[in-house]
Design a protein around this motif. Structure first.
Motif, PDB file in Angstrom:
ATOM      1  N   TYR A  47      34.325  52.198 -17.364  1.00  0.00           N
ATOM      2  CA  TYR A  47      34.953  50.797 -17.536  1.00  0.00           C
ATOM      3  C   TYR A  47      35.819  50.749 -18.689  1.00  0.00           C
ATOM      4  CZ  TYR A  47      36.397  45.728 -16.605  1.00  0.00           C
ATOM      5  OH  TYR A  47      36.974  44.537 -16.372  1.00  0.00           O
ATOM      6  N   LYS A  48      34.980  50.619 -19.941  1.00  0.00           N
ATOM      7  CA  LYS A  48      35.583  50.474 -21.224  1.00  0.00           C
ATOM      8  C   LYS A  48      36.722  51.542 -21.629  1.00  0.00           C
ATOM      9  CE  LYS A  48      31.372  48.231 -22.787  1.00  0.00           C
ATOM     10  NZ  LYS A  48      30.182  48.262 -23.632  1.00  0.00           N
ATOM     11  N   ALA A  49      36.324  52.873 -20.917  1.00  0.00           N
ATOM     12  CA  ALA A  49      37.369  53.785 -21.270  1.00  0.00           C
ATOM     13  C   ALA A  49      38.713  53.683 -20.404  1.00  0.00           C
ATOM     14  CB  ALA A  49      36.840  55.225 -20.834  1.00  0.00           C
ATOM     15  N   VAL A  50      38.647  53.196 -19.265  1.00  0.00           N
ATOM     16  CA  VAL A  50      39.672  52.927 -18.701  1.00  0.00           C
ATOM     17  C   VAL A  50      40.769  51.854 -19.248  1.00  0.00           C
ATOM     18  CG1 VAL A  50      40.878  51.722 -16.332  1.00  0.00           C
ATOM     19  CG2 VAL A  50      38.865  53.297 -16.280  1.00  0.00           C
ATOM     20  N   ALA A  51      39.833  50.609 -19.722  1.00  0.00           N
ATOM     21  CA  ALA A  51      40.708  49.670 -20.481  1.00  0.00           C
ATOM     22  C   ALA A  51      41.227  50.218 -21.761  1.00  0.00           C
ATOM     23  CB  ALA A  51      39.799  48.703 -20.788  1.00  0.00           C
ATOM     24  N   ALA A  52      40.701  51.337 -22.371  1.00  0.00           N
ATOM     25  CA  ALA A  52      41.194  51.608 -23.761  1.00  0.00           C
ATOM     26  C   ALA A  52      42.372  52.540 -23.504  1.00  0.00           C
ATOM     27  CB  ALA A  52      40.000  52.449 -24.417  1.00  0.00           C
ATOM     28  N   ALA A  53      42.210  53.386 -22.533  1.00  0.00           N
ATOM     29  CA  ALA A  53      43.389  54.479 -22.121  1.00  0.00           C
ATOM     30  C   ALA A  53      44.750  53.864 -21.607  1.00  0.00           C
ATOM     31  CB  ALA A  53      42.721  55.396 -20.954  1.00  0.00           C
ATOM     32  N   TRP A  54      44.514  52.640 -20.941  1.00  0.00           N
ATOM     33  CA  TRP A  54      45.696  51.828 -20.436  1.00  0.00           C
ATOM     34  C   TRP A  54      46.376  51.104 -21.937  1.00  0.00           C
ATOM     35  CZ3 TRP A  54      48.594  52.980 -16.806  1.00  0.00           C
ATOM     36  CH2 TRP A  54      47.941  53.025 -15.196  1.00  0.00           C
ATOM     37  N   HIS A  70      49.954  60.251 -18.763  1.00  0.00           N
ATOM     38  CA  HIS A  70      49.316  60.167 -20.200  1.00  0.00           C
ATOM     39  C   HIS A  70      47.990  59.437 -20.027  1.00  0.00           C
ATOM     40  CE1 HIS A  70      50.156  59.250 -24.481  1.00  0.00           C
ATOM     41  NE2 HIS A  70      49.124  59.876 -24.536  1.00  0.00           N
ATOM     42  N   PHE A  71      48.087  58.087 -19.361  1.00  0.00           N
ATOM     43  CA  PHE A  71      46.612  57.551 -19.035  1.00  0.00           C
ATOM     44  C   PHE A  71      45.574  58.537 -18.496  1.00  0.00           C
ATOM     45  CE2 PHE A  71      44.194  55.725 -15.502  1.00  0.00           C
ATOM     46  CZ  PHE A  71      43.293  54.856 -16.204  1.00  0.00           C
ATOM     47  N   PHE A  72      46.031  59.087 -17.595  1.00  0.00           N
ATOM     48  CA  PHE A  72      45.007  59.971 -16.824  1.00  0.00           C
ATOM     49  C   PHE A  72      44.602  60.919 -17.853  1.00  0.00           C
ATOM     50  CE2 PHE A  72      43.608  63.565 -14.492  1.00  0.00           C
ATOM     51  CZ  PHE A  72      42.639  63.223 -13.700  1.00  0.00           C
ATOM     52  N   TYR A  73      45.379  61.670 -18.628  1.00  0.00           N
ATOM     53  CA  TYR A  73      45.028  62.784 -19.584  1.00  0.00           C
ATOM     54  C   TYR A  73      44.010  62.005 -20.525  1.00  0.00           C
ATOM     55  CZ  TYR A  73      44.698  65.823 -23.361  1.00  0.00           C
ATOM     56  OH  TYR A  73      44.116  66.897 -24.086  1.00  0.00           O
ATOM     57  N   LEU A  74      44.415  61.005 -21.070  1.00  0.00           N
ATOM     58  CA  LEU A  74      43.563  60.180 -22.243  1.00  0.00           C
ATOM     59  C   LEU A  74      42.056  59.881 -21.618  1.00  0.00           C
ATOM     60  CD1 LEU A  74      46.146  58.126 -23.888  1.00  0.00           C
ATOM     61  CD2 LEU A  74      44.965  59.901 -24.982  1.00  0.00           C
ATOM     62  N   LEU A  75      42.244  59.247 -20.146  1.00  0.00           N
ATOM     63  CA  LEU A  75      40.874  59.127 -19.636  1.00  0.00           C
ATOM     64  C   LEU A  75      40.176  59.993 -19.476  1.00  0.00           C
ATOM     65  CD1 LEU A  75      39.210  56.579 -18.409  1.00  0.00           C
ATOM     66  CD2 LEU A  75      40.375  57.213 -16.307  1.00  0.00           C
ATOM     67  N   LYS A  99      35.261  62.174 -13.457  1.00  0.00           N
ATOM     68  CA  LYS A  99      35.068  60.610 -13.287  1.00  0.00           C
ATOM     69  C   LYS A  99      36.510  59.933 -12.963  1.00  0.00           C
ATOM     70  CE  LYS A  99      30.557  60.057 -15.453  1.00  0.00           C
ATOM     71  NZ  LYS A  99      30.090  59.601 -16.507  1.00  0.00           N
ATOM     72  N   ALA A 100      37.466  60.461 -13.972  1.00  0.00           N
ATOM     73  CA  ALA A 100      38.917  60.142 -13.684  1.00  0.00           C
ATOM     74  C   ALA A 100      39.365  60.093 -12.347  1.00  0.00           C
ATOM     75  CB  ALA A 100      39.522  60.730 -14.909  1.00  0.00           C
ATOM     76  N   LEU A 101      39.241  61.212 -11.929  1.00  0.00           N
ATOM     77  CA  LEU A 101      39.803  61.335 -10.486  1.00  0.00           C
ATOM     78  C   LEU A 101      39.220  60.511  -9.505  1.00  0.00           C
ATOM     79  CD1 LEU A 101      39.812  65.466 -10.464  1.00  0.00           C
ATOM     80  CD2 LEU A 101      41.741  63.749 -10.171  1.00  0.00           C
ATOM     81  N   GLN A 102      37.922  60.304  -9.516  1.00  0.00           N
ATOM     82  CA  GLN A 102      37.039  59.245  -8.674  1.00  0.00           C
ATOM     83  C   GLN A 102      37.815  57.892  -8.865  1.00  0.00           C
ATOM     84  OE1 GLN A 102      35.142  59.891  -6.289  1.00  0.00           O
ATOM     85  NE2 GLN A 102      34.927  61.993  -6.675  1.00  0.00           N
ATOM     86  N   ILE A 103      37.809  57.539 -10.198  1.00  0.00           N
ATOM     87  CA  ILE A 103      38.643  56.162 -10.372  1.00  0.00           C
ATOM     88  C   ILE A 103      39.943  56.026  -9.941  1.00  0.00           C
ATOM     89  CG2 ILE A 103      39.231  54.599 -12.280  1.00  0.00           C
ATOM     90  CD1 ILE A 103      36.675  55.652 -13.726  1.00  0.00           C
ATOM     91  N   TRP A 104      40.555  57.078 -10.081  1.00  0.00           N
ATOM     92  CA  TRP A 104      42.230  56.918  -9.678  1.00  0.00           C
ATOM     93  C   TRP A 104      42.163  56.915  -8.004  1.00  0.00           C
ATOM     94  CZ3 TRP A 104      46.217  55.727 -12.689  1.00  0.00           C
ATOM     95  CH2 TRP A 104      47.473  55.522 -11.933  1.00  0.00           C
ATOM     96  N   TYR A 131      54.318  67.437 -19.022  1.00  0.00           N
ATOM     97  CA  TYR A 131      53.073  67.499 -19.853  1.00  0.00           C
ATOM     98  C   TYR A 131      52.279  66.388 -19.629  1.00  0.00           C
ATOM     99  CZ  TYR A 131      56.068  71.022 -22.467  1.00  0.00           C
ATOM    100  OH  TYR A 131      56.901  72.075 -22.518  1.00  0.00           O
ATOM    101  N   MET A 132      50.960  66.250 -19.370  1.00  0.00           N
ATOM    102  CA  MET A 132      50.430  65.059 -19.259  1.00  0.00           C
ATOM    103  C   MET A 132      49.923  64.511 -20.648  1.00  0.00           C
ATOM    104  SD  MET A 132      48.365  65.972 -15.769  1.00  0.00           S
ATOM    105  CE  MET A 132      48.158  64.281 -14.932  1.00  0.00           C
ATOM    106  N   ASP A 133      49.455  65.307 -21.436  1.00  0.00           N
ATOM    107  CA  ASP A 133      49.063  64.946 -22.735  1.00  0.00           C
ATOM    108  C   ASP A 133      50.008  64.355 -23.646  1.00  0.00           C
ATOM    109  OD1 ASP A 133      50.440  67.505 -23.258  1.00  0.00           O
ATOM    110  OD2 ASP A 133      49.306  67.462 -25.248  1.00  0.00           O
TER     111      ASP A 133
END
Length: 554
Positions: A541-548, A464-469, A500-505, A432-434
């Motif tokens: 950018y801010k969302a990446v930081a928040a998700a981590w 989990h990070f990816f789901y949240l992002l 967008k999350a996929l592009q970042i990863w 489960y990713m969530d």
């Protein structure tokens, strides 16, 4: 070898390895064969002109008979003394009519465009001839005026214009060109290599042997579209290849990907390429028989969709980004409950699961396995510790991307891993990713002991990070599936969307991650990717930081 899941969770699993009647020639039928039935009208009466299915022995015998009479046939239909006929195929109708397809030669040279079909009654009388050309085959001289080298140079130029990078032709031969106009002496030159989209190349160029003029060119690789009845994704289209009169699971449009049958073997060999007579594959149901095509349908479909996902989403042409496809192997081992990627063979392998009736060939598993290859050929994340968890998570992330990309109504996109294969036997997904900890072993967030977990469980942090992002925290329903994703720090995370999350990863994997990247450096790498893509002051950018931070990676 990168297996799909941690095998030690189940003690009952097998240990993975390192890596009749005679032919009736009078009718051409086999006694008692269902193939003996010819198409019928609503009255049940067989159609006189419908072809009957010849047994292999009957067909071979009939071809030999027709070839033995070829010289007589050539004279009967008015061919010249220098012309000969070579049988290519024979069809017999229910009423006894025989249609024989011939290739033609002239003074020993193949006549391209000289093929014909002779139609004979049951009694053997010629009833008609269907010819590719009506022109008389007659050439004044069989001595060319241009060199082979010139013909090959011309063919190479044509191939390069079509995208091939070959530097030498695969050969040239003298032929008679009768495909258009007046028959002439010519060269047929073949150039191999690959086309610009990664499809194998087999360009045939016909050059006038007297003038050097290009007369014709055609591509020898023929693609077909078959129908596959899959176990997990419904009825799907498959890109197949026609070889003679038989189709095989070679996808020439996607780097020549092939699907092989391991027949429950575990050797390092590829296995046997799947073939089929009518280009309709599988039954849509699982079977323990190694002759079953259904698992091959799912594996082939998964490979197709994964190739298209990477090409469409990231502009990546195949696993190595070189236009070359991997290959898939199904029916591996006996009740082998796993699937794995092996970079040494550049191949994906799927077991048939419990009872050999639960193949691990669902869409997200296929995407997962191919993505291990992408990781191996980009960041090369070591398959242990935190980098191993990131390796596994990368495959889960892109496997999820593949599932959403497919937009298949039988297997809708979700953030569940392996939900179709029922590996737990109770209908629950593998991961489960969530909220990764719902599987009983994966980590929701980082701790100093995460690196000691099996990589399939340490992957939970990145999943989990990816789901949240992508989707953010809290409760929500997506494609009919309910999720409720927590955060380790009690924060509320707003997602930026899966695309967008996929592009970042992907940017981080291919540009910033290395073989030893751990979670701390993964945070740095994804922030660098977000900055490069969207800017260092962007919401992304801010969302990446928040998700981590939400999974305790700082």
């Amino acid at each position: 070898m990168t297996p799909f899941y941690a095998r030690h969770k189940r003690t009952t699993l097998a240990i993975a390895t390192a890596v009749a009647a005679g032919a009736l020639l009078s009718t051409g039928l086999t006694t008692g064969s269902a193939a003996a039935v010819t198409p019928a009208e609503s009255t049940g009466k067989a159609l006189a002109g419908a072809p009957v299915q010849l047994s292999a022995a009957a067909r071979t015998s009939l071809i030999k008979e027709q070839q033995a009479d070829a010289t007589t046939t050539a004279r009967e239909i008015g061919l010249g003394a220098k012309e000969k006929l070579v049988v290519k195929d024979v069809v017999r109708d229910a009423d006894g009519t025989v249609h024989t397809r011939y290739e033609r030669t002239y003074d020993g040279l193949p006549v391209l465009g000289g093929d014909l079909v002779v139609h004979e009654s049951k009694s053997g009388a010629t009833e008609g001839v269907s010819k590719a050309t009506k022109a008389t085959i007659k050439v004044a001289s069989l001595t060319p005026k241009v060199t082979v080298a010139k013909a090959e140079t011309q063919a190479l130029s044509a191939a390069k214009a079509a995208g091939s990078d070959k530097t030498a032709a695969d050969g040239a031969r003298k032929v008679i060109w009768a495909g258009s106009g007046t028959p002439v002496l010519a060269y047929e030159t073949i150039v191999g290599g690959f086309q610009d989209d990664g499809t194998p190349n087999q360009l045939h160029v016909i050059t006038d042997a007297a003038t050097g003029k290009k007369l014709y060119e055609y591509q020898g690789i023929e693609n077909a579209t078959g129908t596959g009845k899959s176990l997990y994704s419904g009825t799907v289209s498959l890109s197949t290849t026609l070889s003679g009169s038989t189709y095989n699971l070679t996808d020439a449009t996607r780097g020549n990907h092939k699907t092989y049958n391991k027949s429950h073997g575990t050797s390092s060999s590829a296995g046997t390429l799947f073939t089929d007579a009518d280009n309709v594959w599988g039954t849509g149901a699982a079977s323990s028989s190694t002759a079953d095509q259904t698992a091959a349908v799912d594996a082939t479909y998964g490979a197709q969709v994964t190739w298209d996902f990477y090409k469409s989403t990231f502009g990546r042409s195949g696993i190595k980004n070189n236009g070359v496809g991997a290959y898939s192997r199904v029916h591996y081992g006996n009740q082998y409950v796993n699937a794995f990627w092996d970079d040494s063979c550049f191949c994906m392998t799927y077991g048939d699961g419990d009872g050999n009736t639960h193949p691990l060939t669902s869409l997200d598993v296929a995407g997962h396995e191919m993505s291990h290859g992408v990781t191996a050929n980009t960041a090369g994340l070591n398959y242990s510790g935190e980098s191993g968890g990131l390796n596994e998570a990368t495959s889960d992330i892109f496997g999820t991307g593949v599932e959403f990309f497919a937009n298949n109504s039988s297997d809708k996109g979700d953030y569940l891993i392996g939900e179709k294969i029922d590996i737990n036997g109770d209908g629950t997904p593998l991961r489960y990713m969530d909220k990764p900890s719902k599987d009983g072993g994966s980590a929701d967030s980082w701790s100093s002991s995460v690196g000691n977990l099996d990589v399939h469980y340490s992957s939970g942090v990145a999943n989990h990070f990816f789901y949240l992002l992508s989707e953010g925290s809290g409760a929500k329903t997506i494609n009919g599936v309910s999720y409720n994703s927590p955060t380790s720090n009690g924060s509320t995370v707003t997602g930026i969307g899966r695309d967008k999350a996929l592009q970042i990863w992907y940017k981080a994997l291919t540009t910033y991650f290395t073989s030893t990247t751990n979670y701390k450096s993964a945070r740095t790498g994804t922030l660098s990717a977000a900055s490069a893509l969207y800017g260092s002051t962007s919401a992304e950018y801010k969302a990446v930081a928040a998700a981590w931070s939400a999974v305790n990676v700082s």
